[in-house]
Design an enzyme around this catalytic site. Sequence first.
Site, PDB file in Angstrom:
ATOM      1  N   HIS A  12       0.819  -1.219   0.000  1.00  0.00           N
ATOM      2  CA  HIS A  12       0.000   0.000   0.000  1.00  0.00           C
ATOM      3  C   HIS A  12       0.851   1.267   0.000  1.00  0.00           C
ATOM      4  O   HIS A  12       2.048   1.241   0.327  1.00  0.00           O
ATOM      5  CB  HIS A  12      -0.916   0.004   1.230  1.00  0.00           C
TER       6      HIS A  12
ATOM      7  N   GLU B  38      -2.837  -7.218   7.432  1.00  0.00           N
ATOM      8  CA  GLU B  38      -1.534  -7.121   8.073  1.00  0.00           C
ATOM      9  C   GLU B  38      -1.546  -7.884   9.389  1.00  0.00           C
ATOM     10  O   GLU B  38      -2.604  -8.144   9.982  1.00  0.00           O
ATOM     11  CB  GLU B  38      -1.165  -5.645   8.301  1.00  0.00           C
TER      12      GLU B  38
END
Length: 201
Positions: free
Chosen positions: A14, A99
């Site tokens: 990201h 994550e």
Amino acid sequence: MPKILTKPYWYLRHGETDWNLRGLSQGRTDIPLNSTGLAQAVRAGRIFANMFRKGENPFDRIIASPLSRALVTAEHTRDAIRDSGGPDLPLIIDPELKEVCFGVQEGQPMGEWYDPWIEDGYTPEGAESFATLQARAVGAVNRALQADGTPLFVAHGALFRSLRAGMSLPVNVRLPNAVPLHLTPEVTGWTIRACLPEIAQ
């Protein structure tokens, strides 16, 4: 430890968040992209769109973490490809690409605890162990690789370290924000090719 199937794939971390900028551990905390991160997501989308314009068709689907910093990055890639005349690729959300949970370390500086978490089996209170992360992440990638075609995964930095372990590569290597990676299995092991911004015209 689980290993990744020997099939090529793409990976995109990201774009930048304010916590990235401050050196804080994000983990599962859903921190949005900042203005730099949004620009990085747009740039990555243009890199990929340029590949499709040239007829390369590097991947046929996008699989993203549900956390907003990864999902918004993935949406920019999908939209850039479509808006430049490329295919309207499916965007699949896979919760297994979230994550790692850093437990009590979320929101704290990336400190002396981080290397032992990767290398020595140390796990902060309330956190996910590196071994558990690797099993989860490699499992998610392998499920996608079992299908036909080539996926792009849009996810996170610590998660990519666990994928590096699953490719028998040096693990504790920092991944820049929003730099497209092409991962290819070779006879001698995996190769990683970074597609840098200047490729996108």
